[in-house]
Design a protein around this motif. Structure first.
Motif: not given
Ligand code: CA
Ligand code: C2E
Ligand code: CA
Length: 260
Positions: A150, A30, A88, A207, A120
């Motif tokens: 997310d 990520e 993101n 996560e 995400e």
């Molecule tokens: Ca994220």
């Protein structure tokens, strides 16, 4: 200050590996923004994302980030076919076709296969135009770009978005991972999310995983994709390269392999 930061290219992508706890392989990473200020300070995203969002500077920052990420990832040699970097984005960005057009253009400029990039979407702000979001998301999916929800269950919309929008992956938030091994009522929510994810045939990534006990518990529940300090913190690109190479050669320096 953000304006100056943008002009001086001070917004840098860090990368946090995502590991398959069964095989020890790195399946992707990520991308997490850091602001490297000229005085040496490194500012985490929570200190500036909200302001950048209000001032609409987040659009420019994301464009610059996509530039850097596509350049970084396309320079990596010998990657597994599955490897991807996710970025993101805010719901609002996904409601705009221009975002998809620019993203696909950037990938083609760098001759990077589309599936090497994933999206995400955080629930921190709500979607306002689900119809447009659905169209943009479908276009990205048709072009091999996967889209992950997310912070599922923590923000706006939650599971209703999963019914209405074409997500294929659920990121289970640290808030729920932290309940493993405790009597917190949210521990039941974690199990419910996992059951739901399995029934809906969604890929799940846990996560904020910090301990081997958490890895073990998740493995027993059938959640194998792990992102968290237990394997690696977010790191600059050079360190990511070293991490991937150590992983590939099953080297003693590869934490993921040692833990496995
Ligand atoms: Ca994220
Ligand atoms: P997120 O997308 O939920 O990212 C995960 C956050 O959890 C990251 O914080 C990561 O460093 C942290 N984390 C991962 N594993 C662990 C762990 O084991 N323990 C602990 N304590 N923390 C862990 P970070 O990097 O500070 O980012 C915070 C948030 O800022 C992100 O949350 C994301 O919502 C936002 N963000 C970061 N980069 C971008 C960006 O390029 N665009 C947008 N719109 N938002 C971004
Ligand atoms: Ca998250």
């Amino acid at each position: 200050m953000i304006e100056i930061g943008i002009r001086k290219s001070e917004f840098i992508p860090y990368y946090q590996p995502i590991i398959n706890s069964l095989s020890g392989e790195i399946i992707g990473c990520e991308t997490l923004l850091r602001w490297h200020k000229s005085n040496g300070d490194i500012i985490p995203p929570n200190a500036f994302i909200d302001i950048a969002e209000k001032n609409k500077q987040i659009y420019e920052i994301t464009d610059l980030l996509i530039d850097q990420v596509t350049a970084d990832i396309s320079s990596l040699k010998g990657l597994d076919d599955q490897f991807y970097a996710s970025i993101n984005v805010l719901p609002r960005q996904l409601e705009n076709q221009t975002f998809a057009t620019k993203l696909l253009q950037k990938l083609s400029e760098h001759e990077m296969p589309n599936h090497r990039l994933a999206i995400e979407v955080t629930e921190s702000t709500p979607f306002t135009d689900l119809k447009s979001a659905k169209r943009v998301m479908q276009r990205l999916i048709d072009n091999d770009i996967s889209i992950k929800l997310d912070d599922a269950g923590t923000g706006f919309g939650g599971f209703s978005y999963l019914q209405q929008l074409p997500f294929n992956t659920l990121k289970i938030d640290k808030m729920f991972i932290d309940t493993i091994g405790t009597c917190d009522v949210k521990a039941n929510i974690l199990n419910a999310i996992i059951t739901f994810g399995k029934k809906a045939k969604l890929t799940m990534i846990a996560e904020g995983v910090e301990t081997l006990d958490q890895v073990e518990y998740l493995r027993e529940q059938g959640v194998y994709l792990i992102q968290g300090f237990v394997y690696a913190k977010p790191m600059p690109f050079d360190e990511l390269k070293t991490f991937i190479n150590a992983c590939k050669s099953n080297d003693d320096n590869c934490l993921a392999c040692r833990l496995d």
